[in-house]
Motif scaffolding. Structure first.
Motif, PDB file in Angstrom:
ATOM      1  N   PHE A 170      26.817 -19.998 -16.146  1.00  0.00           N
ATOM      2  CA  PHE A 170      27.952 -19.950 -15.231  1.00  0.00           C
ATOM      3  C   PHE A 170      28.166 -21.316 -14.593  1.00  0.00           C
ATOM      4  O   PHE A 170      27.227 -22.106 -14.447  1.00  0.00           O
ATOM      5  N   GLY A 171      29.379 -21.587 -14.185  1.00  0.00           N
ATOM      6  CA  GLY A 171      29.703 -22.865 -13.564  1.00  0.00           C
ATOM      7  C   GLY A 171      31.037 -22.769 -12.859  1.00  0.00           C
ATOM      8  O   GLY A 171      31.602 -21.691 -12.666  1.00  0.00           O
ATOM      9  N   GLY A 172      31.545 -23.931 -12.463  1.00  0.00           N
ATOM     10  CA  GLY A 172      32.866 -23.990 -11.857  1.00  0.00           C
ATOM     11  C   GLY A 172      32.894 -23.950 -10.350  1.00  0.00           C
ATOM     12  O   GLY A 172      33.920 -24.263  -9.742  1.00  0.00           O
ATOM     13  N   THR A 181      23.555 -25.098  -5.945  1.00  0.00           N
ATOM     14  CA  THR A 181      22.195 -25.194  -6.495  1.00  0.00           C
ATOM     15  C   THR A 181      21.840 -24.050  -7.440  1.00  0.00           C
ATOM     16  O   THR A 181      21.011 -24.227  -8.331  1.00  0.00           O
ATOM     17  N   HIS A 182      22.452 -22.869  -7.249  1.00  0.00           N
ATOM     18  CA  HIS A 182      22.074 -21.709  -8.043  1.00  0.00           C
ATOM     19  C   HIS A 182      23.281 -20.810  -8.289  1.00  0.00           C
ATOM     20  O   HIS A 182      24.295 -20.900  -7.584  1.00  0.00           O
ATOM     21  N   ALA A 202      21.586 -23.950 -11.060  1.00  0.00           N
ATOM     22  CA  ALA A 202      22.861 -24.377 -11.622  1.00  0.00           C
ATOM     23  C   ALA A 202      22.618 -25.217 -12.872  1.00  0.00           C
ATOM     24  O   ALA A 202      21.733 -26.066 -12.899  1.00  0.00           O
ATOM     25  N   GLY A 203      23.389 -24.931 -13.917  1.00  0.00           N
ATOM     26  CA  GLY A 203      23.215 -25.636 -15.181  1.00  0.00           C
ATOM     27  C   GLY A 203      22.296 -24.942 -16.150  1.00  0.00           C
ATOM     28  O   GLY A 203      22.215 -25.320 -17.321  1.00  0.00           O
ATOM     29  N   SER A 204      21.576 -23.906 -15.678  1.00  0.00           N
ATOM     30  CA  SER A 204      20.687 -23.131 -16.537  1.00  0.00           C
ATOM     31  C   SER A 204      21.356 -21.811 -16.903  1.00  0.00           C
ATOM     32  O   SER A 204      22.149 -21.269 -16.134  1.00  0.00           O
ATOM     33  N   PRO A 205      21.042 -21.249 -18.079  1.00  0.00           N
ATOM     34  CA  PRO A 205      21.702 -20.012 -18.496  1.00  0.00           C
ATOM     35  C   PRO A 205      21.043 -18.761 -17.926  1.00  0.00           C
ATOM     36  O   PRO A 205      19.838 -18.730 -17.702  1.00  0.00           O
ATOM     37  N   ARG A 224      27.735 -14.887  -7.952  1.00  0.00           N
ATOM     38  CA  ARG A 224      27.961 -15.716  -6.769  1.00  0.00           C
ATOM     39  C   ARG A 224      27.313 -17.081  -6.951  1.00  0.00           C
ATOM     40  O   ARG A 224      26.318 -17.218  -7.674  1.00  0.00           O
ATOM     41  N   ALA A 225      27.883 -18.065  -6.282  1.00  0.00           N
ATOM     42  CA  ALA A 225      27.292 -19.403  -6.245  1.00  0.00           C
ATOM     43  C   ALA A 225      26.519 -19.567  -4.940  1.00  0.00           C
ATOM     44  O   ALA A 225      26.889 -19.009  -3.902  1.00  0.00           O
ATOM     45  N   LYS A 226      25.431 -20.334  -4.986  1.00  0.00           N
ATOM     46  CA  LYS A 226      24.595 -20.597  -3.819  1.00  0.00           C
ATOM     47  C   LYS A 226      24.531 -22.094  -3.587  1.00  0.00           C
ATOM     48  O   LYS A 226      24.434 -22.884  -4.543  1.00  0.00           O
ATOM     49  N   ASP A 227      24.587 -22.524  -2.277  1.00  0.00           N
ATOM     50  CA  ASP A 227      24.549 -23.958  -1.995  1.00  0.00           C
ATOM     51  C   ASP A 227      23.193 -24.384  -1.439  1.00  0.00           C
ATOM     52  O   ASP A 227      22.279 -23.562  -1.263  1.00  0.00           O
TER      53      ASP A 227
END
Length: 653
Positions: A170-172, A181-182, A202-205, A224-227
């Motif tokens: 995932f990304g974006g 970060t995640h 982030a960047g890992s599948p 969800r994205a985590k900072d």
């Protein structure tokens, strides 16, 4: 030892200097609002200067001393301790705490001052908005409200398939005041879909696992994205279809092959080729075995054959489904050893030879059942000794290993059905971009069949000769037209189905008296040897409702019905459909029709018959994926007759 008077003077000098420094602090704090960077730097310098001067003074006078927070006291000449002296300017700080301020400190006004008494870092408030304070520290620390990251983009595949493991990155997402970060996956709506690790960097599948589902299923989950502050975005909801079959959608890229379950890949010791999971890639659904041979994976699916006289069907409409919908039948090739299998692996090319092993590789001279042309008798690996005749192909394919079986007549029929369904779907959509052979009639896979290393109908399809007569190399066309010789009109498909070499096929025989038989569903096809293949105990008797008068005709007669479309696997009609023979004489004619590629039918009544399919390099229009020859016995031998191997699972899937 200092006198009392000297001691008092030294302390007074120290206090004067300390107060002077703190007066400067007040000036620096006042400047923060307009000159933040310079003011913080000045604060830091003054703080360091004060602490250094205090320590130097104490060391210089040789006095024993001790600290309590910001207060200091000195030992007197008589051994007693003097009074504590607080070195903090009384009005310099609004807060003195053993920690940093927070976004919810909420001072009464901006410019409030905070001292962290543990680190001695000094802070000033530049924005006192309730619960959204901003504090600037002398050591570079900033305390401010955290902006949550944006949501990820939804690039997840629309479909996942039975018994599969998928990796997706995932990304974006972005973070205006930090970094993402995640990514977190949760709230999965069904136990049929699981994720190995819910939160990954982030960047890992993420690794998704699809269970052994009994029917198609719709599943949702949240991403969800985590900072770097530990905050999560609100999240997106992803909807995915879990499918029983990965055969794809007719008329689209990748249709006709698919991704094999990991269990089968492991069991057969196969290696996925680069791009095997990308429907737009030339290697989609393609695998290699230990010999380097290339095989295409064809997932289990269901087919519906309807008599429809409208164009483009012209007597036969073929539809494909991933499930057993009403009117859809399971192709016979997906039943083996008494069970329904998840799918099958089919050699991409005619069988060629490397050393003593029969292989499926491009640009080889195909093997034949005759000593004059690359004979199968040389395929002696794995303890095999193929006879130089049609039934020798059962041993020839096993030179690569015991798990390999001779391609069945059921497989040939299934590939022809996929070709029809694909073209017809392209026609309905008005988009033939995923079917390369659809630009030249008849609308079937092309091949080496005009006795001059080219296709009888499409002049763009030319072969490199193998060196024997007008036989072409396996897959021996230029890359630009390779998709024209595959069952699905794409480079990922099974090649060499129309002409070049007739293929000996298993599953349908006659006995020594000429009685017709179709392989029992309970038999494991890889158990067939030249002997077992003609043991009628392995077969069900079938009545062929056709005139077998030892003549050659062609398939198609106007728009007359060709197949019954039976879904009853016990019926002769179903078995006849699956060996690719028409339901009645009214479906054939002397010239045939373009609807069936004018493919030839050698309708012979032969004892110990060994069927062949596909046509040879010299059969012109009679060659094709539906061509069938019943005119030779198992002991026949010809330079333009070979075959190909398959891997058929023996366990349910």
């Amino acid at each position: 030892m200092l006198t009392t008077e000297e001691l008092n003077i030294a302390i007074e000098e120290l206090l004067v200097k300390a107060r002077s420094v703190f007066d400067k602090y007040d000036g620096a704090f006042a400047a923060i609002g307009t000159q933040k960077d310079g003011a913080v730097s000045e604060l830091n310098t003054l703080h360091t200067q004060l602490m250094d001067d205090l320590q130097a003074l104490a060391n210089g006078v040789g006095l024993e001393h001790e600290w309590d927070g910001t207060s200091v006291r000195f030992k007197q000449n008589d051994g007693t301790w003097g009074s504590w002296v607080n070195l903090q300017a009384p009005s310099s700080f609004d807060y003195e705490q053993a920690g940093n301020p927070g976004v919810n400190t909420n001072p009464a006004s901006a410019n409030a001052k905070w001292l962290n008494i543990n680190t001695a870092e000094l802070f000033v408030c530049t924005d006192n908005t309730a619960d959204a304070n901003i504090w600037i520290g002398s050591a570079g620390t900033t305390v401010q409200p955290n902006a949550v990251p944006t949501n990820p983009t939804n690039s997840f595949p629309a479909n996942l398939y039975n018994n599969q493991t998928y990796s997706h990155t995932f990304g974006g997402a972005t973070d205006s005041d930090g970094t993402v970060t995640h990514y977190m996956v949760d709230q999965i709506s069904s136990a049929s879909l699981t994720v190995t690790a819910a939160e990954v960097a982030a960047g890992s599948p993420h690794e998704f696992n699809v269970a052994d589902i009994a029917s198609d299923e719709t599943v949702t989950f949240r991403v969800r994205a985590k900072d770097d502050y530990g905050s999560y975005s609100t999240g997106i909801t992803v909807t995915v279809q879990l499918k029983l079959s990965s055969i794809g959608v007719p008329g689209t890229a990748g249709f006709g092959v698919g991704i094999a379950p990991d269990s089968l890949v492991t069991a057969f010791n196969l290696t996925p080729m680069t791009g095997y999971s990308d429907p737009t890639h030339d290697n989609y659904g393609n695998y290699q075995d230990a010999s380097g041979s290339i095989l295409c994976y064809i997932p289990k699916h269901y087919v519906k054959k309807t008599h429809d006289t409208a164009a483009p069907y012209n007597g036969l409409r073929v539809d494909i489904s991933g499930g057993a919908d009403a009117g859809f039948a399971l192709p016979r090739c997906f039943v083996n050893n008494g069970v329904e299998v998840a799918g099958i692996f089919v050699d991409k090319f005619h069988l060629g030879k490397e050393g003593t092993v029969g292989v499926s590789k491009r640009n080889l001279d195909p093997v034949s059942t005759n000593s004059a042309h690359n004979p199968i008798s040389a395929l002696t690996a794995n303890g095999q000794s193929p006879a130089q005749q049609y039934d020798g192909m059962y041993a020839a394919v096993k030179s690569r290993g015991d798990n390999y079986s001779l391609e069945s007549i059921f497989v040939f029929t299934m590939l022809a059905d996929l070709a029809d369904a694909h073209y017809q779907a392209c026609f309905r959509a008005g988009d033939f971009s995923s079917c390369a052979w659809a630009d030249v009639a008849p609308y079937q896979p092309k091949g080496c069949n005009n006795n001059a290393l080219a296709d009888n109908d499409d002049a763009s399809v030319t072969y490199t000769g193998s060196g024997y007569s007008n036989c072409g190399l396996t897959g021996g066309v230029p890359d630009a037209v390779f998709a024209k010789i595959t069952h699905n009109g794409q480079k990922c498909g099974v090649a060499d189905l129309n002409g070049n070499m007739w293929e000996v096929v298993a599953g349908y025989i006659t006995d020594a008296s000429g009685n017709h038989f179709v392989l029992k569903e309970s038999v494991d096809i890889k158990s067939l040897t030249a002997t077992a293949a003609y043991d009628t105990a392995n077969y069900d008797a079938i009545t062929i409702p056709l005139t077998l008068d030892n003549t050659q005709v062609a398939f198609g007669n106007g728009t007359n019905q060709f197949f019954s479309g039976s879904t009853d696997r016990n019926s002769d009609a179903y078995k006849l459909d699956n060996i690719g023979l028409p339901m009645a004489d009214t479906a054939v004619s002397s010239a045939g029709t373009a609807r069936y590629g004018q493919d030839g039918f050698w309708r012979y009544q032969t004892a110990s018959m060994c069927p062949i399919a596909g046509g040879g390099w010299d059969n012109a229009a009679l060659s094709g994926v539906r061509a069938r020859g019943l005119g030779n016995s198992r002991t026949a031998s010809n330079t333009n007759v070979g075959g190909r191997a398959c891997l058929i699972p023996s366990v349910a899937g």
